[in-house]
Design a protein around this motif. Structure first.
Motif, PDB file in Angstrom:
ATOM      1  N   ILE A  86     -38.412  52.229 -47.475  1.00 53.45           N
ATOM      2  CA  ILE A  86     -38.689  52.748 -49.015  1.00 53.45           C
ATOM      3  C   ILE A  86     -38.801  51.714 -50.024  1.00 53.45           C
ATOM      4  CG2 ILE A  86     -36.976  53.635 -50.857  1.00 53.45           C
ATOM      5  CD1 ILE A  86     -36.953  55.259 -48.214  1.00 53.45           C
ATOM      6  N   LEU A  87     -40.074  52.067 -50.608  1.00 56.21           N
ATOM      7  CA  LEU A  87     -40.548  51.086 -51.623  1.00 56.21           C
ATOM      8  C   LEU A  87     -40.791  49.583 -50.908  1.00 56.21           C
ATOM      9  CD1 LEU A  87     -39.093  52.507 -54.997  1.00 56.21           C
ATOM     10  CD2 LEU A  87     -41.301  52.757 -54.145  1.00 56.21           C
ATOM     11  N   GLY A  88     -41.320  49.494 -49.780  1.00 58.68           N
ATOM     12  CA  GLY A  88     -41.439  47.970 -49.307  1.00 58.68           C
ATOM     13  C   GLY A  88     -40.401  47.405 -48.562  1.00 58.68           C
ATOM     14  N   LEU A  93     -29.916  53.845 -42.150  1.00 56.56           N
ATOM     15  CA  LEU A  93     -29.373  54.925 -42.933  1.00 56.56           C
ATOM     16  C   LEU A  93     -27.766  54.898 -42.331  1.00 56.56           C
ATOM     17  CD1 LEU A  93     -29.289  57.142 -44.812  1.00 56.56           C
ATOM     18  CD2 LEU A  93     -30.522  58.617 -43.154  1.00 56.56           C
ATOM     19  N   ASN A  94     -26.910  54.962 -42.861  1.00 52.48           N
ATOM     20  CA  ASN A  94     -25.509  55.020 -42.438  1.00 52.48           C
ATOM     21  C   ASN A  94     -24.924  56.330 -43.162  1.00 52.48           C
ATOM     22  OD1 ASN A  94     -22.817  54.615 -41.479  1.00 52.48           O
ATOM     23  ND2 ASN A  94     -22.203  53.115 -43.108  1.00 52.48           N
ATOM     24  N   ILE A  95     -24.676  57.429 -42.297  1.00 51.59           N
ATOM     25  CA  ILE A  95     -24.189  58.495 -42.887  1.00 51.59           C
ATOM     26  C   ILE A  95     -22.782  58.924 -42.679  1.00 51.59           C
ATOM     27  CG2 ILE A  95     -24.719  61.031 -43.040  1.00 51.59           C
ATOM     28  CD1 ILE A  95     -27.651  60.520 -42.092  1.00 51.59           C
ATOM     29  N   ASN A  96     -22.010  59.159 -43.608  1.00 49.10           N
ATOM     30  CA  ASN A  96     -20.586  59.712 -43.401  1.00 49.10           C
ATOM     31  C   ASN A  96     -20.403  61.144 -43.918  1.00 49.10           C
ATOM     32  OD1 ASN A  96     -17.810  59.738 -43.042  1.00 49.10           O
ATOM     33  ND2 ASN A  96     -17.494  58.936 -45.075  1.00 49.10           N
ATOM     34  N   VAL A  97     -20.142  61.941 -43.207  1.00 53.72           N
ATOM     35  CA  VAL A  97     -20.000  63.375 -43.486  1.00 53.72           C
ATOM     36  C   VAL A  97     -18.383  63.507 -43.626  1.00 53.72           C
ATOM     37  CG1 VAL A  97     -20.261  65.888 -42.905  1.00 53.72           C
ATOM     38  CG2 VAL A  97     -22.162  64.191 -42.282  1.00 53.72           C
ATOM     39  N   GLN A 103     -19.389  62.921 -53.273  1.00 54.38           N
ATOM     40  CA  GLN A 103     -20.782  62.579 -52.728  1.00 54.38           C
ATOM     41  C   GLN A 103     -21.326  61.265 -53.248  1.00 54.38           C
ATOM     42  OE1 GLN A 103     -22.731  66.591 -50.593  1.00 54.38           O
ATOM     43  NE2 GLN A 103     -23.291  66.183 -52.765  1.00 54.38           N
ATOM     44  N   LYS A 104     -21.891  60.262 -52.687  1.00 51.73           N
ATOM     45  CA  LYS A 104     -22.330  59.095 -53.276  1.00 51.73           C
ATOM     46  C   LYS A 104     -23.087  58.477 -52.263  1.00 51.73           C
ATOM     47  CE  LYS A 104     -18.489  56.327 -51.865  1.00 51.73           C
ATOM     48  NZ  LYS A 104     -17.423  55.219 -52.169  1.00 51.73           N
ATOM     49  N   ILE A 105     -24.259  57.468 -52.843  1.00 48.21           N
ATOM     50  CA  ILE A 105     -24.926  56.931 -52.108  1.00 48.21           C
ATOM     51  C   ILE A 105     -25.010  55.573 -52.486  1.00 48.21           C
ATOM     52  CG2 ILE A 105     -27.047  57.416 -53.524  1.00 48.21           C
ATOM     53  CD1 ILE A 105     -28.750  57.557 -51.125  1.00 48.21           C
ATOM     54  N   GLU A 106     -25.301  54.611 -51.990  1.00 50.35           N
ATOM     55  CA  GLU A 106     -25.277  52.962 -52.045  1.00 50.35           C
ATOM     56  C   GLU A 106     -26.195  52.333 -51.315  1.00 50.35           C
ATOM     57  OE1 GLU A 106     -22.448  49.088 -51.844  1.00 50.35           O
ATOM     58  OE2 GLU A 106     -22.091  50.648 -50.141  1.00 50.35           O
ATOM     59  N   MET A 107     -26.996  51.481 -51.939  1.00 53.15           N
ATOM     60  CA  MET A 107     -28.182  50.722 -51.562  1.00 53.15           C
ATOM     61  C   MET A 107     -27.502  49.285 -51.063  1.00 53.15           C
ATOM     62  SD  MET A 107     -30.880  52.847 -51.168  1.00 53.15           S
ATOM     63  CE  MET A 107     -32.303  51.757 -51.123  1.00 53.15           C
ATOM     64  N   ASP A 108     -27.188  49.104 -50.240  1.00 56.26           N
ATOM     65  CA  ASP A 108     -26.647  47.584 -49.797  1.00 56.26           C
ATOM     66  C   ASP A 108     -27.834  46.735 -49.511  1.00 56.26           C
ATOM     67  OD1 ASP A 108     -25.505  45.316 -48.649  1.00 56.26           O
ATOM     68  OD2 ASP A 108     -24.004  46.488 -47.106  1.00 56.26           O
ATOM     69  N   LEU A 116     -24.437  56.658 -47.313  1.00 57.10           N
ATOM     70  CA  LEU A 116     -24.549  57.912 -47.673  1.00 57.10           C
ATOM     71  C   LEU A 116     -23.142  58.629 -47.331  1.00 57.10           C
ATOM     72  CD1 LEU A 116     -25.545  60.445 -49.224  1.00 57.10           C
ATOM     73  CD2 LEU A 116     -26.697  61.055 -47.091  1.00 57.10           C
ATOM     74  N   THR A 117     -22.352  59.119 -48.357  1.00 54.21           N
ATOM     75  CA  THR A 117     -21.307  59.928 -48.073  1.00 54.21           C
ATOM     76  C   THR A 117     -21.555  61.276 -48.547  1.00 54.21           C
ATOM     77  OG1 THR A 117     -19.626  58.050 -48.145  1.00 54.21           O
ATOM     78  CG2 THR A 117     -18.655  60.276 -48.595  1.00 54.21           C
ATOM     79  N   ILE A 118     -21.549  62.326 -47.745  1.00 57.39           N
ATOM     80  CA  ILE A 118     -21.853  63.526 -48.178  1.00 57.39           C
ATOM     81  C   ILE A 118     -20.805  64.703 -47.530  1.00 57.39           C
ATOM     82  CG2 ILE A 118     -23.478  63.990 -46.218  1.00 57.39           C
ATOM     83  CD1 ILE A 118     -25.729  65.040 -48.492  1.00 57.39           C
ATOM     84  N   ARG A 119     -20.821  65.911 -48.392  1.00 53.50           N
ATOM     85  CA  ARG A 119     -20.053  66.846 -47.863  1.00 53.50           C
ATOM     86  C   ARG A 119     -20.472  67.823 -46.626  1.00 53.50           C
ATOM     87  NH1 ARG A 119     -18.347  68.602 -54.133  1.00 53.50           N
ATOM     88  NH2 ARG A 119     -16.998  66.450 -54.557  1.00 53.50           N
TER      89      ARG A 119
END
Length: 207
Positions: A86-88, A93-97, A103-108, A116-119
């Motif tokens: 992403i942009l260089g 990717l760490n996905i938590n369903v 729902q939220k996303i964080e760039m660490d 990514l936490t998603i329903r």
């Protein structure tokens, strides 16, 4: 001055290097192939470049050890554990369903992860694509004023949207459009595309 090309062997790494028109020596790592190559100024020597490579090799080795289990999909599938470019920058990717969580996303940035936490699992690709488009839009919005000043032009706005066979386009009113695939490119590449489209405002039929 004749440009030189050679290969350095440093701590198990074969590093092709060459002289180019640049100000500082640089090492480039392809994280997918795990290969290195270097460039150094015409005013420097091969010995200078070797010293620079040796100064960087330990941190590169640690990074390669950290990323050795990363999964690269082509095309991208937005799967848990997949590495996104992403942009260089590369991010894992760490996905938590979790249907009960917000729902939220964080760039660490420190650990190079996208958390990514998603329903609903089915919404992952749509959610991430929307977020990455947002990052691209913010970056373009940030660099346009600078590039407009360089060219002494003024655009009438821009949007992110699918294009059939181009990274960007500009209409005769100075309105710009950029394909979302650009979020998979480096910031330098995006900047080049934006600059090119702004040139159309100054000379619409430029080559």
């Amino acid at each position: 001055m004749k440009k030189k090309e050679t290969v350095l062997n440093i701590e198990g790494f074969e590093i092709p290097i060459k002289q180019v028109f640049c100000k500082q020596p640089a090492l480039f790592l392809n994280i997918e192939t795990r290969n290195l190559h270097g460039e150094y100024p015409l005013t420097s020597t091969e010995e200078d470049m070797e010293a620079f490579c040796r100064s960087q090799i330990q941190s590169i080795s640690r990074y390669l050890e950290y990323t050795k289990l990363w999964t690269f999909n082509n095309p991208f599938k937005f799967e848990n554990g997949e590495v996104e470019y992403i942009l260089g920058n590369y991010y894992q990717l760490n996905i938590n369903v979790d249907s009960t969580s917000r729902q939220k996303i964080e760039m660490d940035e420190e650990n190079k992860k996208i958390n990514l936490t998603i329903r609903c699992k089915e919404n992952v690709s749509k959610y991430l694509d929307k977020y990455f488009r947002h990052l691209l839009k913010n970056y373009i919005q940030e660099i346009i004023p600078e590039l407009e000043d360089v060219l002494d032009v003024k655009s009438s706005g821009f949007k992110i949207g699918k294009l059939k066979d181009a990274y960007g386009c500009c209409n005769k009113d100075g309105f710009l459009k950029f394909d979302p695939i650009l979020y998979r490119k480096s910031k330098e590449a995006v900047k080049t595309v934006v600059l090119h489209e702004l040139c159309h405002i100054k000379e619409f039929n430029h080559k």
